[in-house]
Design a protein around this motif. Structure first.
Motif, short mmCIF file in Angstrom:
data_model
loop_
_atom_site.label_atom_id
_atom_site.label_comp_id
_atom_site.label_asym_id
_atom_site.label_seq_id
_atom_site.Cartn_x
_atom_site.Cartn_y
_atom_site.Cartn_z
N ALA A 141 29.23 1.48 15.60
CA ALA A 141 28.64 1.96 16.85
C ALA A 141 27.52 2.96 16.60
CB ALA A 141 29.72 2.58 17.73
N GLN A 142 27.71 3.85 15.63
CA GLN A 142 26.67 4.82 15.32
C GLN A 142 25.36 4.15 14.94
OE1 GLN A 142 28.52 7.50 12.36
NE2 GLN A 142 28.05 9.15 13.79
N MET A 143 25.45 3.09 14.15
CA MET A 143 24.24 2.41 13.69
C MET A 143 23.72 1.41 14.71
SD MET A 143 25.08 1.66 9.68
CE MET A 143 23.49 0.88 9.49
N PHE A 144 24.58 0.49 15.11
CA PHE A 144 24.14 -0.63 15.94
C PHE A 144 23.82 -0.19 17.37
CE2 PHE A 144 27.07 -3.51 13.17
CZ PHE A 144 26.26 -3.27 12.09
N GLY A 145 24.25 1.01 17.74
CA GLY A 145 23.94 1.52 19.07
C GLY A 145 22.54 2.07 19.20
N LEU A 146 21.83 2.24 18.09
CA LEU A 146 20.46 2.76 18.13
C LEU A 146 19.49 1.66 18.57
CD1 LEU A 146 20.28 4.95 14.90
CD2 LEU A 146 20.70 5.69 17.25
N ASP A 147 18.60 2.03 19.48
CA ASP A 147 17.62 1.06 19.99
C ASP A 147 16.20 1.54 19.75
OD1 ASP A 147 16.75 -1.27 21.21
OD2 ASP A 147 16.80 -0.43 23.23
N ASP A 148 16.02 2.36 18.71
CA ASP A 148 14.69 2.86 18.39
C ASP A 148 13.84 1.74 17.80
OD1 ASP A 148 14.97 6.19 18.34
OD2 ASP A 148 16.83 5.07 18.04
N PRO A 149 12.56 1.67 18.15
CA PRO A 149 11.72 0.56 17.68
C PRO A 149 11.47 0.55 16.18
CG PRO A 149 10.42 2.18 18.88
CD PRO A 149 11.85 2.55 19.10
N ASN A 150 11.75 1.65 15.49
CA ASN A 150 11.52 1.67 14.04
C ASN A 150 12.81 1.50 13.24
OD1 ASN A 150 12.51 4.30 14.66
ND2 ASN A 150 11.56 5.13 12.80
N ILE A 151 13.91 1.15 13.91
CA ILE A 151 15.21 0.99 13.25
C ILE A 151 15.66 -0.46 13.34
CG2 ILE A 151 17.63 1.67 13.22
CD1 ILE A 151 15.70 3.94 12.45
N PHE A 152 16.00 -1.07 12.18
CA PHE A 152 16.45 -2.47 12.12
C PHE A 152 17.77 -2.54 11.34
CE2 PHE A 152 11.89 -2.35 12.48
CZ PHE A 152 11.60 -3.30 13.46
N ASN A 153 18.83 -2.95 12.02
CA ASN A 153 20.12 -3.12 11.38
C ASN A 153 20.34 -4.59 11.02
OD1 ASN A 153 21.51 -0.49 11.37
ND2 ASN A 153 21.18 -0.60 13.59
N ILE A 154 20.85 -4.82 9.81
CA ILE A 154 21.09 -6.17 9.31
C ILE A 154 22.52 -6.25 8.79
CG2 ILE A 154 20.39 -7.95 7.67
CD1 ILE A 154 17.65 -6.49 7.50
N ALA A 155 23.34 -7.10 9.41
CA ALA A 155 24.71 -7.32 8.95
C ALA A 155 24.72 -8.54 8.02
CB ALA A 155 25.65 -7.54 10.13
N VAL A 156 25.04 -8.31 6.76
CA VAL A 156 25.01 -9.36 5.73
C VAL A 156 26.40 -9.95 5.55
CG1 VAL A 156 24.62 -9.82 3.27
CG2 VAL A 156 23.05 -8.32 4.53
N ASP A 157 26.46 -11.25 5.42
CA ASP A 157 27.73 -11.93 5.18
C ASP A 157 28.16 -11.70 3.73
OD1 ASP A 157 29.95 -13.53 5.32
OD2 ASP A 157 28.86 -15.42 5.24
N GLY A 158 28.80 -10.56 3.48
CA GLY A 158 29.22 -10.20 2.12
C GLY A 158 29.81 -8.82 2.10
N VAL A 159 29.95 -8.26 0.91
CA VAL A 159 30.48 -6.90 0.74
C VAL A 159 29.33 -5.96 0.42
CG1 VAL A 159 32.72 -7.75 0.00
CG2 VAL A 159 30.97 -7.25 -1.73
N PHE A 160 29.64 -4.68 0.30
CA PHE A 160 28.59 -3.70 0.06
C PHE A 160 27.80 -4.01 -1.22
CE2 PHE A 160 27.23 0.08 -2.30
CZ PHE A 160 26.23 0.52 -1.44
#
Length: 481
Positions: A181-200
């Motif tokens: 929620a902390q990450m994906f809740g941001l809607d700033d135009p310079n922020i891009f979240n990418i969820a990768v199908d894998g582990v860290f």
């Protein structure tokens, strides 16, 4: 002050401002000072007074000046003053220290805007990046990977800053709901979240692969905020100094630190502080079931694991089986032999790892460098959280529980005070806290409603080229201020 790559036998010197924006060295190595600055009694005395009278930001500026000679001193002071303020941190002390019991203390590193220790470096990194990019008239696209807390700390530090975009990779489904929620809740135009199908580790490998593509990195101005970036690590040295000053009364008094770590960044900052001459007795590496680092310090064998063999645990920010910053320590352990370091972390790690068990240098890991280690399990974490809450009235997160368990396991053998470095507030790991004490932790007022926010995230396969394509399209379709 010059910096060298852990893999460069010619020791080509590079300035701080250049490595600030570059992240990895061109040869794939990590940067370290050509020589560590050395502390003397007069400096420690001066810093003791400075912290008491002017606070953490002023101390941070003085520590940083030892490592930075290509940014004016007054600009460093202005940046630390903006980074470490009570408007961003819940405590005016920035890093309070409290006694848990006996000779065991807690260093509270989670007072920042995302309730994680990563804020301690990221808030400063945001200032440094914006300053240097402005000085050069350039822009940068930050690419990072997170197992839980780095991402939100980086995004909160970089959101809205001039000349900066952030692309943050996360392992899909491997973070807690609060962290997501902390990450994906941001809607700033310079922020891009990418969820990768894998582990860290998969996310981290993608970051390294993209950063290792010199042409792509240059064309799309790729920078790094993960702990491979030296600027972030040196910012963490400051809280080792401030904690030592708060615990001790004389300049020859030693203390030890127990540090939950997966990527070896947090405790590597302690290693740097110790090499500078800060009176640190022991550095205790606390791991969870992903115990690659504990294995090394017990046996001398560093055996990386596949994604399939990386456990999903209740201290997820440490679910890491290839510790990026470990190369910095091994470089020092091997007498700064760049050729051998390059072999170990190039060919040998790709083949599964290496062993120094029969190497005379390995004994120095515990002796001359002061390292000890320990491993925790889920049941250990629950018991430690429950005990601290019920008996001591202190609620801790599961990563900090790993650190306290490690400190307790070595307390009989370590005769100096041990400071466990807290990693996050319990609210970020509500499910585990509920399992330990029978209820979820209270949500601090500043995080009210965070779980209800809309989500902004792109889901991508574990594919370097797909990530590159996403970065290119996002850059071409957005502008930075």
């Amino acid at each position: 002050m010059h910096y060298i790559s852990t893999r460069d036998a010619s020791r080509t010197p590079v300035g701080f401002a250049d490595i600030l924006l570059g992240g990895l060295a061109p040869d794939g190595g990590l940067y370290l000072p050509a020589e560590y600055p050395q502390l003397d009694d007069a400096t420690l005395t001066q810093w003791r007074t400075l912290l008491a009278e002017k606070g953490y930001a002023a101390l941070a500026a003085e520590v940083l000046k030892l490592f930075i000679d290509d940014i004016p001193a007054e600009d460093i002071e202005a940046m630390t003053a903006r980074a470490y303020t009570s408007s961003k941190f819940a405590s005016e002390e920035i890093v309070p220290v409290t006694r848990l019991e006996g000779q065991l203390y807690l260093g509270h590193l989670s007072e920042g805007p995302t309730a994680a220790f990563k804020d301690m470096a990221m808030q400063l990194l945001g200032e440094l990046f914006e300053y240097e990019l402005g000085r050069r008239g350039e822009t940068m696209n930050i690419l990072g990977a997170t197992s839980g807390d780095t991402g939100s700390s980086a995004e909160y530090a970089m959101r809205g800053r001039t000349g900066i975009r952030v692309f943050m990779l996360t392992p899909a489904g491997r973070m807690t709901p609060f962290q997501q929620a902390q990450m994906f809740g941001l809607d700033d135009p310079n922020i891009f979240n990418i969820a990768v199908d894998g582990v860290f580790d998969d996310c981290q490998d993608i970051v390294k692969a993209v950063s290792g593509d010199a042409e792509f990195k240059r064309e799309y101005r790729i920078g790094a905020v993960n702990s491979i970036n030296w600027a972030r690590l040196v910012a963490q040295v400051v809280y080792y100094v401030s904690t030592w000053l708060k615990i001790t009364e004389t300049n020859d008094q030693q203390i030890s630190f127990s540090v939950p770590t997966g990527n070896f960044g947090n405790i590597c900052a302690g290693h740097v502080a110790r090499q500078m001459g800060l009176p640190i007795d022991r550095l205790i590496v606390a791991t969870n079931e992903n115990d690659v680092l504990d294995d090394f310090f017990r046996t001398g064998a560093y055996r990386v694991r596949s994604a399939a063999d990386t456990h999903k645990t209740s201290s997820p920010s440490m679910d890491i089986s290839r510790a990026s910053n470990f190369e910095r320590f091994i470089f020092d352990l091997l007498g700064r032999d760049a050729g051998r370091t390059a072999e170990l972390f190039g060919t040998r790690v790709r083949q599964g790892g290496f062993s120094l068990a029969d190497d005379p240098a390995f004994a120095a890991a515990v002796g001359r460098f002061g390292f000890l280690s320990s491993r925790s399990t889920h049941s250990d974490r629950l018991e430690t959280i429950r005990d601290c809450h019920e008996r001591l009235g202190v609620l801790i997160d599961p990563h900090t529980a790993d650190g306290i368990k490690a400190a307790r396991s070595w307390a009989v053998d370590v005769d100096t005070p041990i400071v466990c470095l807290e990693t996050a507030l319990p609210v970020k790991f509500a499910e585990t806290i509920d399992a330990a004490i029978g209820r979820e932790p209270a949500v601090p007022e500043r995080f009210a409603g965070i779980l209800e926010a809309d989500r902004h995230v792109a889901e991508l396969p574990n594919d370097v080229e797909k990530v590159k394509q996403f970065i290119m399209e996002s850059i071409n379709n957005t502008e930075v201020r």
